[in-house]
Design a protein around this motif. Structure first.
Motif, PDB file in Angstrom:
ATOM      1  N   GLY A  77       0.924  -1.195   0.073  1.00 41.06           N
ATOM      2  CA  GLY A  77       0.126   0.106   0.088  1.00 41.06           C
ATOM      3  C   GLY A  77       1.049   1.218   0.058  1.00 41.06           C
ATOM      4  N   VAL A  78       1.889   1.200   0.945  1.00 40.98           N
ATOM      5  CA  VAL A  78       2.609   2.561   0.695  1.00 40.98           C
ATOM      6  C   VAL A  78       3.497   2.536  -0.483  1.00 40.98           C
ATOM      7  CG1 VAL A  78       5.073   3.224   1.721  1.00 40.98           C
ATOM      8  CG2 VAL A  78       3.281   2.441   3.304  1.00 40.98           C
ATOM      9  N   THR A  79       3.850   1.385  -1.198  1.00 37.37           N
ATOM     10  CA  THR A  79       4.474   1.717  -2.541  1.00 37.37           C
ATOM     11  C   THR A  79       3.693   2.100  -3.443  1.00 37.37           C
ATOM     12  OG1 THR A  79       5.911  -0.317  -1.920  1.00 37.37           O
ATOM     13  CG2 THR A  79       5.672   0.407  -4.296  1.00 37.37           C
ATOM     14  N   VAL A  80       2.298   1.685  -3.561  1.00 36.73           N
ATOM     15  CA  VAL A  80       1.123   2.102  -4.457  1.00 36.73           C
ATOM     16  C   VAL A  80       0.976   3.417  -4.394  1.00 36.73           C
ATOM     17  CG1 VAL A  80      -1.082   1.944  -5.269  1.00 36.73           C
ATOM     18  CG2 VAL A  80       0.262  -0.110  -4.814  1.00 36.73           C
ATOM     19  N   GLY A  81       1.017   3.947  -2.927  1.00 31.24           N
ATOM     20  CA  GLY A  81       0.964   5.316  -2.462  1.00 31.24           C
ATOM     21  C   GLY A  81       1.925   6.184  -3.120  1.00 31.24           C
ATOM     22  N   LEU A  82       3.222   5.828  -3.128  1.00 35.13           N
ATOM     23  CA  LEU A  82       4.154   6.851  -3.591  1.00 35.13           C
ATOM     24  C   LEU A  82       4.172   6.950  -5.072  1.00 35.13           C
ATOM     25  CD1 LEU A  82       7.360   5.201  -1.536  1.00 35.13           C
ATOM     26  CD2 LEU A  82       6.141   7.460  -1.498  1.00 35.13           C
ATOM     27  N   THR A  83       3.119   5.868  -5.728  1.00 31.83           N
ATOM     28  CA  THR A  83       3.236   6.117  -7.413  1.00 31.83           C
ATOM     29  C   THR A  83       1.833   6.985  -7.525  1.00 31.83           C
ATOM     30  OG1 THR A  83       3.949   3.735  -7.497  1.00 31.83           O
ATOM     31  CG2 THR A  83       2.505   4.732  -9.322  1.00 31.83           C
ATOM     32  N   VAL A  84       0.790   6.760  -6.682  1.00 32.60           N
ATOM     33  CA  VAL A  84      -0.592   7.500  -6.937  1.00 32.60           C
ATOM     34  C   VAL A  84      -0.273   8.856  -6.720  1.00 32.60           C
ATOM     35  CG1 VAL A  84      -1.562   6.885  -4.716  1.00 32.60           C
ATOM     36  CG2 VAL A  84      -2.877   7.095  -6.899  1.00 32.60           C
ATOM     37  N   LEU A 229      13.650  16.692 -20.121  1.00 27.53           N
ATOM     38  CA  LEU A 229      14.375  15.561 -20.585  1.00 27.53           C
ATOM     39  C   LEU A 229      14.994  14.601 -19.675  1.00 27.53           C
ATOM     40  CD1 LEU A 229      15.640  17.468 -23.731  1.00 27.53           C
ATOM     41  CD2 LEU A 229      13.604  15.837 -23.793  1.00 27.53           C
ATOM     42  N   ALA A 230      15.718  15.191 -18.657  1.00 26.86           N
ATOM     43  CA  ALA A 230      16.165  14.429 -17.632  1.00 26.86           C
ATOM     44  C   ALA A 230      15.505  13.520 -16.918  1.00 26.86           C
ATOM     45  CB  ALA A 230      17.284  15.465 -16.931  1.00 26.86           C
ATOM     46  N   CYS A 231      14.177  14.095 -16.636  1.00 24.55           N
ATOM     47  CA  CYS A 231      13.100  13.240 -15.747  1.00 24.55           C
ATOM     48  C   CYS A 231      12.995  12.240 -16.599  1.00 24.55           C
ATOM     49  CB  CYS A 231      12.057  14.349 -15.291  1.00 24.55           C
ATOM     50  SG  CYS A 231      12.413  15.515 -14.296  1.00 24.55           S
ATOM     51  N   ILE A 232      12.645  12.254 -18.066  1.00 29.51           N
ATOM     52  CA  ILE A 232      12.082  11.327 -18.717  1.00 29.51           C
ATOM     53  C   ILE A 232      13.487  10.230 -18.871  1.00 29.51           C
ATOM     54  CG2 ILE A 232      11.711  10.786 -21.289  1.00 29.51           C
ATOM     55  CD1 ILE A 232      10.128  13.475 -21.725  1.00 29.51           C
ATOM     56  N   VAL A 233      14.477  10.775 -18.978  1.00 28.35           N
ATOM     57  CA  VAL A 233      15.532   9.416 -19.153  1.00 28.35           C
ATOM     58  C   VAL A 233      15.719   9.057 -17.904  1.00 28.35           C
ATOM     59  CG1 VAL A 233      18.003   9.502 -19.427  1.00 28.35           C
ATOM     60  CG2 VAL A 233      16.784  10.894 -20.870  1.00 28.35           C
ATOM     61  N   LEU A 234      15.518   9.499 -16.688  1.00 28.59           N
ATOM     62  CA  LEU A 234      15.670   8.694 -15.384  1.00 28.59           C
ATOM     63  C   LEU A 234      14.456   7.805 -15.270  1.00 28.59           C
ATOM     64  CD1 LEU A 234      17.081  11.632 -13.318  1.00 28.59           C
ATOM     65  CD2 LEU A 234      18.275   9.730 -14.060  1.00 28.59           C
ATOM     66  N   LEU A 235      13.251   8.387 -15.675  1.00 22.85           N
ATOM     67  CA  LEU A 235      12.282   7.510 -15.391  1.00 22.85           C
ATOM     68  C   LEU A 235      12.269   6.258 -16.336  1.00 22.85           C
ATOM     69  CD1 LEU A 235       9.376  10.186 -15.099  1.00 22.85           C
ATOM     70  CD2 LEU A 235       9.891   8.660 -13.373  1.00 22.85           C
ATOM     71  N   LEU A 236      12.435   6.464 -17.633  1.00 23.21           N
ATOM     72  CA  LEU A 236      12.605   5.209 -18.249  1.00 23.21           C
ATOM     73  C   LEU A 236      13.795   4.334 -17.806  1.00 23.21           C
ATOM     74  CD1 LEU A 236      12.196   7.051 -21.776  1.00 23.21           C
ATOM     75  CD2 LEU A 236      10.498   5.776 -20.503  1.00 23.21           C
ATOM     76  N   ASN A 273       8.380   7.494  -9.905  1.00 25.70           N
ATOM     77  CA  ASN A 273       7.561   8.705  -9.942  1.00 25.70           C
ATOM     78  C   ASN A 273       7.531   9.555  -8.915  1.00 25.70           C
ATOM     79  OD1 ASN A 273       6.662   7.918 -12.478  1.00 25.70           O
ATOM     80  ND2 ASN A 273       4.835   6.895 -11.673  1.00 25.70           N
ATOM     81  N   ALA A 274       7.542   9.018  -7.610  1.00 22.84           N
ATOM     82  CA  ALA A 274       7.707   9.801  -6.239  1.00 22.84           C
ATOM     83  C   ALA A 274       8.891  10.457  -6.170  1.00 22.84           C
ATOM     84  CB  ALA A 274       7.433   9.067  -5.171  1.00 22.84           C
ATOM     85  N   ILE A 275      10.006   9.694  -6.566  1.00 25.18           N
ATOM     86  CA  ILE A 275      11.461  10.288  -6.269  1.00 25.18           C
ATOM     87  C   ILE A 275      11.676  11.302  -7.345  1.00 25.18           C
ATOM     88  CG2 ILE A 275      13.937   9.432  -6.464  1.00 25.18           C
ATOM     89  CD1 ILE A 275      13.021   6.602  -5.713  1.00 25.18           C
ATOM     90  N   ILE A 276      11.248  11.107  -8.590  1.00 30.15           N
ATOM     91  CA  ILE A 276      11.343  12.239  -9.413  1.00 30.15           C
ATOM     92  C   ILE A 276      10.857  13.544  -9.112  1.00 30.15           C
ATOM     93  CG2 ILE A 276      10.871  13.033 -11.611  1.00 30.15           C
ATOM     94  CD1 ILE A 276      13.338  11.232 -11.703  1.00 30.15           C
ATOM     95  N   VAL A 277       9.552  13.239  -8.357  1.00 29.24           N
ATOM     96  CA  VAL A 277       8.799  14.602  -7.980  1.00 29.24           C
ATOM     97  C   VAL A 277       9.439  15.302  -6.940  1.00 29.24           C
ATOM     98  CG1 VAL A 277       6.571  15.242  -7.342  1.00 29.24           C
ATOM     99  CG2 VAL A 277       6.499  13.915  -9.149  1.00 29.24           C
ATOM    100  N   ILE A 278       9.943  14.384  -6.259  1.00 27.40           N
ATOM    101  CA  ILE A 278      10.565  15.028  -4.735  1.00 27.40           C
ATOM    102  C   ILE A 278      11.868  15.748  -5.201  1.00 27.40           C
ATOM    103  CG2 ILE A 278      11.789  14.289  -2.726  1.00 27.40           C
ATOM    104  CD1 ILE A 278       9.842  11.889  -2.283  1.00 27.40           C
ATOM    105  N   VAL A 279      12.600  14.904  -6.125  1.00 28.11           N
ATOM    106  CA  VAL A 279      13.996  15.700  -6.328  1.00 28.11           C
ATOM    107  C   VAL A 279      13.742  16.769  -6.992  1.00 28.11           C
ATOM    108  CG1 VAL A 279      15.963  15.443  -7.859  1.00 28.11           C
ATOM    109  CG2 VAL A 279      15.067  13.653  -6.298  1.00 28.11           C
ATOM    110  N   GLY A 280      12.800  16.917  -8.152  1.00 23.69           N
ATOM    111  CA  GLY A 280      12.417  18.235  -8.781  1.00 23.69           C
ATOM    112  C   GLY A 280      11.940  19.381  -7.674  1.00 23.69           C
TER     113      GLY A 280
END
Length: 655
Positions: A77-84, A229-236, A273-280
């Motif tokens: 649930g926590v893992t999905v929460g970090l995504t949702v 572009l950096a976020c897209i590369v890291l997410l992929l 997704n959560a990590i990228i948003v937090i870093v940004g």
């Protein structure tokens, strides 16, 4: 006339000239059960419990719930929460609403599904397609229309589930679904290009998005572009790691010395997704604190939890007031289309489709009381939930709790989320929805199915998703109707003694759309003259004709009259009993045309038993049918197969 035995296991008298047969099981006196005494029927406790568990599935798994299950559900649930949470914020923006509306849509479905859901993996919440379809009404009429659309969609889905009408969605074929999903993904991704470039303007539709990009390309913000572009590369890149470390069974293959590293990589991949948003967000906040503002930010977000309110049945927007009837009129076809799309998007793992529709309808209805946009099962979050090792739907409790915590304590930080980061999250979520593999599959299997696929795809891109899917369904139904109206008919011509024979075999049932076509084909096959010493016989085999309707029966009668008008003979060979009875309802005299023989050889040797006698056999066990799928009909199929491959009878010659 068949006899009538005594009442104990006998047979009633049959009228002459009919194919109706009465079958009664012979019973012995000792087999008779005592009559039930009148009184109130006591319901079976087992049946009542089974129905209750099916409609409230949590009653089934809660009994054996253990501490280990709670830990596994908590982690999932926590893992999905970090995504949702980041996805909810992003989908709120896609819908044209403030970001908090995406989070309003992300928790109520999680809570309701705990009690009503039948699949442990599915998570209910906002999706890109649902947000895009709601965007049209948000831009034109305001948030109230999206909330009412959620309520009405939930009511329709719930009603379809209660009435067991989910089969209606089966009329949306795979080509139409693939075209619709691919067009929606491209439209959503196109609308986020402006966020990556940091340019102004609207981007609701596909053409509008690219027109805006080319119009404002000179205003590109280089810092937004680099961040996006950096976020897209890291997410992929993080997504690629998912294939190696997301499934629990693969961790067992990792050496114990490297297992901690593998688990860390797995968690980073699932929470990307959560990590990228937090870093940004941290990067933007640090620069903002130093009075540097290179990125376009999300801006102010309303704090706190949503109010629990009745869905709006009237609305005011831009000095215009709408009552309920006017709101429904403006929503139009979306009231029917969005429920269909919501059902299609729900993951296919569910064991009980009816219960899943009831659960999805309830989630939307309850969500409308907390200002939610339409929600459905998310494929991405469902995959994350499964990969995280969830054991029961209780994992949704922790996912919903995380969303509520974000609304209660973190909304002030949403101000610093860069728009380029949210655009990158959305693009990376939808680009994998483009089903290019479907084109290759259809090209190899049935090329004509590419027509509804590309029709749906092009109309969705040019005129909107609602029009695209409706037109795609219409094109597909035209193919189905054409196929029903044009059955395949095999014709074989041969000689048997002085008989010139045309053997005609339809490959399916004959109903009113195809009745006239079959009649024309039969008459065309018999439209020839024969030698004056010979006779021409048209044999219509009914082995594959499972049923007919009144229109088809009438056409068969007219067809026989036309054949006899040409001085030819007609035989209806081995037609099903139910089909023959339908023809006799039009004209009882048609019984003389039905023949039931084991082979064509017997048919033309003059062994013409009464149809009633052929259908009924008297033996010591009572009455017995030669049923529509009985072993007695297998010789017919074998004879026809042999005939189609050259015939096995020496006296039959192919013309």
């Amino acid at each position: 006339m068949p006899r009538e035995d005594d009442a104990e296991g006998g047979v009633r008298i049959l009228p002459e000239g009919t194919l109706s047969v009465a079958v009664a099981r012979r019973t012995r006196p000792e087999d008779k059960k005592p009559a039930r005494k009148p009184g109130r029927r006591i319901p079976c406790p087992t049946c009542s419990n089974d129905i209750l568990v099916r409609r409230l599935p949590f009653l089934g798994w809660i009994k054996g719930y253990k501490g280990d299950d709670l830990i596994a559900d908590f982690l999932a649930g926590v893992t999905v929460g970090l995504t949702v949470i980041p996805q909810g914020i992003a989908y709120g923006v896609v819908a044209g609403l403030p970001p908090q509306y995406g989070l309003y849509s992300a928790f109520m479905g999680c809570f309701a599904y705990i009690f009503l859901g039948s699949c442990k993996d599915i998570t209910i919440g906002p999706t890109a397609i649902m947000a895009l379809m709601a965007q049209v009404y948000v831009e034109s009429y305001g948030p109230s229309f999206a909330i009412l659309l959620t309520f009405l969609s939930g009511c329709i889905i719930l009603l379809l589930g209660l009435l067991h009408l989910g089969f209606l969605v089966d009329f949306i074929s795979m080509p139409v679904t693939a075209g619709f999903t691919s067009a929606a993904a491209i439209t959503i991704a196109s609308g986020q290009v402006k966020g990556i470039l940091g340019i102004p303007g609207k981007s609701n539709e596909f053409l509008e998005s690219w027109h805006n990009v080319f119009l404002n390309i000179g205003k590109t913000n280089v810092w937004d572009l680099l961040l996006g572009l950096a976020c897209i590369v890291l997410l992929l890149s993080a997504r690629m790691l998912t294939n190696e470390f997301c499934f629990p069974q693969k961790l067992k293959d990792v050496k114990s010395t490297n297992r901690c590293a593998a688990i860390t990589i797995r968690l980073v991949s699932l929470g990307r997704n959560a990590i990228i948003v937090i870093v940004g967000t941290l990067l933007a906040y640090i620069l903002y604190a130093n009075e540097v503002n290179p990125f376009k930010l999300t801006g102010s977000v309303q704090e706190g939890l949503p109010d629990f309110l009745v869905p709006p049945f009237s609305a005011s927007f831009k000095n215009n007031t709408y009552n309920f009837v006017e709101m429904v009129s403006e929503l139009g076809s979306s009231i029917a289309v969005i429920p269909m799309v919501a059902i299609l998007e729900t993951n296919g793992k569910a064991l009980d489709a009816t219960q899943e529709m009831i659960a999805l309808g309830a989630c939307n209805i309850l969500g409308s009381f907390v200002q939610s946009i339409p929600v459905t099962g998310s494929f991405t979050r469902t995959a994350v939930n499964n990969a995280s090792g969830v054991r029961t739907p209780l994992g949704g409790l922790f996912t919903g709790a995380m969303v509520l915590m974000a609304l209660g304590f973190l909304t002030s930080t949403f101000y610093f989320i860069p728009k380029a980061t949210l655009s990158a999250v959305i693009i990376c979520a939808v680009i994998f929805m483009i089903e290019y593999e479907a084109v290759l599959v259809l090209w190899k299997t049935k090329k004509i199915d590419l027509i509804p696929l590309f029709t749906t795809f092009i109309i969705c891109l040019l005129f909107g998703l609602e029009y695209g899917i409706l037109i795609g369904i219409a094109v597909n139904l035209l193919f189905i109707l054409y196929d029903a109206a044009r059955p395949s008919i095999k014709t074989k011509k041969f000689k048997y003694g002085n008989n010139e024979v045309a053997l005609i075999t339809p490959d399916r049932s004959v109903l009113f759309p195809s009745a006239e076509f079959v009649r024309e084909c039969v008459l065309q096959s018999s439209n020839e003259t024969c030698h004056e010493d010979n006779c021409f016989t048209v044999v219509i085999e009914g082995t594959h004709v499972q049923k007919i309707d009144a229109t088809a029966a009438k056409c068969i009668k007219l067809m026989i009259d036309d054949i006899e008008a040409r001085k030819h003979s007609a035989i209806l060979w081995n037609w099903k009993r139910s089909v023959a009875e339908a023809c006799l309802g039009i004209d009882p005299g048609m019984i003389e045309y039905f023949r039931y023989e084991d082979s064509l050889e017997k048919l033309f040797k003059g062994v013409q038993a009464s149809p009633t006698d052929k259908l009924i056999e008297n033996n010591t066990a009572g009455i017995h049918f030669i049923d529509e799928e009985s072993e007695a009909e297998k010789p017919n199929k074998e004879a026809n197969h042999s005939l189609a491959n050259g015939g096995k009878y020496g006296s039959i010659e192919d013309v």
